[in-house]
Design a protein around this motif. Structure first.
Motif, PDB file in Angstrom:
ATOM      1  N   ALA A 124     -49.426 -87.083   1.036  1.00 27.67           N
ATOM      2  CA  ALA A 124     -50.876 -87.236   1.219  1.00 27.67           C
ATOM      3  C   ALA A 124     -51.148 -88.625   1.775  1.00 27.67           C
ATOM      4  N   PRO A 125     -52.304 -88.804   2.422  1.00 21.91           N
ATOM      5  CA  PRO A 125     -52.655 -90.141   2.902  1.00 21.91           C
ATOM      6  C   PRO A 125     -52.559 -91.151   1.755  1.00 21.91           C
ATOM      7  N   GLY A 126     -51.994 -92.310   2.053  1.00 20.68           N
ATOM      8  CA  GLY A 126     -51.808 -93.333   1.022  1.00 20.68           C
ATOM      9  C   GLY A 126     -50.405 -93.320   0.429  1.00 20.68           C
ATOM     10  N   ASP A 127     -49.716 -92.174   0.475  1.00 15.29           N
ATOM     11  CA  ASP A 127     -48.325 -92.116   0.015  1.00 15.29           C
ATOM     12  C   ASP A 127     -47.441 -92.892   0.989  1.00 15.29           C
ATOM     13  N   ALA A 128     -46.261 -93.262   0.532  1.00 19.16           N
ATOM     14  CA  ALA A 128     -45.264 -93.795   1.455  1.00 19.16           C
ATOM     15  C   ALA A 128     -44.652 -92.610   2.216  1.00 19.16           C
ATOM     16  N   PRO A 129     -44.315 -92.794   3.492  1.00 15.87           N
ATOM     17  CA  PRO A 129     -43.701 -91.699   4.260  1.00 15.87           C
ATOM     18  C   PRO A 129     -42.206 -91.580   3.951  1.00 15.87           C
ATOM     19  N   VAL A 130     -41.929 -91.367   2.678  1.00 13.40           N
ATOM     20  CA  VAL A 130     -40.554 -91.379   2.169  1.00 13.40           C
ATOM     21  C   VAL A 130     -40.409 -90.253   1.148  1.00 13.40           C
ATOM     22  N   ALA A 131     -39.233 -89.622   1.110  1.00 10.96           N
ATOM     23  CA  ALA A 131     -38.963 -88.603   0.092  1.00 10.96           C
ATOM     24  C   ALA A 131     -37.497 -88.651  -0.293  1.00 10.96           C
ATOM     25  N   GLU A 132     -37.247 -88.427  -1.597  1.00 12.24           N
ATOM     26  CA  GLU A 132     -35.859 -88.323  -2.057  1.00 12.24           C
ATOM     27  C   GLU A 132     -35.576 -86.871  -2.410  1.00 12.24           C
ATOM     28  N   PHE A 133     -34.364 -86.456  -2.089  1.00 16.06           N
ATOM     29  CA  PHE A 133     -33.953 -85.080  -2.344  1.00 16.06           C
ATOM     30  C   PHE A 133     -32.622 -85.106  -3.086  1.00 16.06           C
ATOM     31  N   TYR A 134     -32.526 -84.279  -4.100  1.00 10.09           N
ATOM     32  CA  TYR A 134     -31.293 -84.234  -4.893  1.00 10.09           C
ATOM     33  C   TYR A 134     -30.360 -83.193  -4.292  1.00 10.09           C
ATOM     34  N   VAL A 135     -29.846 -83.514  -3.128  1.00  9.57           N
ATOM     35  CA  VAL A 135     -28.930 -82.622  -2.418  1.00  9.57           C
ATOM     36  C   VAL A 135     -27.660 -83.406  -2.084  1.00  9.57           C
ATOM     37  N   PRO A 136     -26.543 -82.700  -1.981  1.00  6.13           N
ATOM     38  CA  PRO A 136     -25.311 -83.399  -1.604  1.00  6.13           C
ATOM     39  C   PRO A 136     -25.440 -83.981  -0.203  1.00  6.13           C
ATOM     40  N   TYR A 137     -24.893 -85.149  -0.040  1.00  3.05           N
ATOM     41  CA  TYR A 137     -24.864 -85.779   1.280  1.00  3.05           C
ATOM     42  C   TYR A 137     -23.764 -85.101   2.080  1.00  3.05           C
ATOM     43  N   SER A 138     -24.108 -84.503   3.206  1.00  2.00           N
ATOM     44  CA  SER A 138     -23.080 -83.827   4.001  1.00  2.00           C
ATOM     45  C   SER A 138     -23.363 -83.997   5.481  1.00  2.00           C
ATOM     46  N   GLU A 139     -22.410 -83.651   6.267  1.00  2.00           N
ATOM     47  CA  GLU A 139     -22.541 -83.757   7.722  1.00  2.00           C
ATOM     48  C   GLU A 139     -23.481 -82.692   8.290  1.00  2.00           C
ATOM     49  N   LYS A 140     -23.841 -81.702   7.465  1.00  2.00           N
ATOM     50  CA  LYS A 140     -24.687 -80.608   7.952  1.00  2.00           C
ATOM     51  C   LYS A 140     -26.177 -80.856   7.731  1.00  2.00           C
ATOM     52  N   LEU A 141     -26.518 -81.983   7.109  1.00  3.77           N
ATOM     53  CA  LEU A 141     -27.922 -82.239   6.768  1.00  3.77           C
ATOM     54  C   LEU A 141     -28.815 -82.325   8.015  1.00  3.77           C
ATOM     55  N   ILE A 142     -29.984 -81.731   7.887  1.00  4.75           N
ATOM     56  CA  ILE A 142     -31.027 -81.885   8.898  1.00  4.75           C
ATOM     57  C   ILE A 142     -32.295 -82.299   8.149  1.00  4.75           C
ATOM     58  N   ALA A 143     -32.955 -83.351   8.622  1.00  8.84           N
ATOM     59  CA  ALA A 143     -34.232 -83.763   8.049  1.00  8.84           C
ATOM     60  C   ALA A 143     -35.310 -83.525   9.103  1.00  8.84           C
ATOM     61  N   ARG A 144     -36.439 -82.972   8.666  1.00  8.91           N
ATOM     62  CA  ARG A 144     -37.550 -82.731   9.580  1.00  8.91           C
ATOM     63  C   ARG A 144     -38.825 -83.277   8.937  1.00  8.91           C
ATOM     64  N   GLU A 145     -39.782 -83.620   9.779  1.00  9.54           N
ATOM     65  CA  GLU A 145     -41.088 -84.046   9.267  1.00  9.54           C
ATOM     66  C   GLU A 145     -42.161 -83.585  10.222  1.00  9.54           C
ATOM     67  N   TYR A 146     -43.388 -83.546   9.693  1.00 13.53           N
ATOM     68  CA  TYR A 146     -44.512 -83.105  10.507  1.00 13.53           C
ATOM     69  C   TYR A 146     -45.634 -84.133  10.454  1.00 13.53           C
ATOM     70  N   CYS A 147     -45.959 -84.694  11.632  1.00 15.29           N
ATOM     71  CA  CYS A 147     -47.080 -85.622  11.777  1.00 15.29           C
ATOM     72  C   CYS A 147     -48.295 -84.824  12.229  1.00 15.29           C
TER      73      CYS A 147
END
Ligand SMILES: [Fe+2]
Length: 127
Positions: free
Chosen positions: A94-117
């Motif tokens: 939401a507005p005012g939040d930091a544009p940051v998120a943590e996810f409890y997923v294994p770190y792997s070479e297959k990771l894809i992160a997406r965001e929507y502005c």
């Protein structure tokens, strides 16, 4: 033809959908075809949108972007999403939040992160 995980937007009413199962039909809203929100992955302006993935103790942290994106009422990141093989996780912001998120997923070479502005659309990065 819609494909799994594609994101579409109705340019009349603003509905946004993500495809869970692709099919041959066209997605329609407000009686017009919905627009495929293509994933962009290279910033050409000083404003940064490409998600940055960093490994943390219990998973990963995703930041938008290499310089923090604004989180104002009129211009903000609506969500950050991580695709890890067959798993999808999404954090709504939401507005005012930091544009940051943590996810409890294994770190792997297959990771894809997406965001929507809400102004500049859909962005992604691969690990
Ligand atoms: Fe933006």
């Amino acid at each position: 033809m819609a494909k799994k995980l594609e994101v579409y937007k109705c340019e009349r009413c603003g509905n946004i959908v993500e495809v869970l199962h692709g099919g041959p039909g066209a997605l329609v809203c407000c009686e017009v075809p919905m627009k495929l929100m293509e994933e962009q992955n290279a910033d050409s302006s000083t404003e940064k949108h490409v998600p940055v993935i960093v490994k943390v103790e219990n998973g990963i942290k995703v930041t938008v972007g290499s310089t923090l994106h604004p989180m104002e009422e009129k211009h903000n990141i609506e969500w950050i999403e991580v695709i890890n093989d067959d798993y999808v996780q999404r954090k709504y912001l939401a507005p005012g939040d930091a544009p940051v998120a943590e996810f409890y997923v294994p770190y792997s070479e297959k990771l894809i992160a997406r965001e929507y502005c809400n102004i500049h659309g859909h962005w992604s990065t691969k690990k």
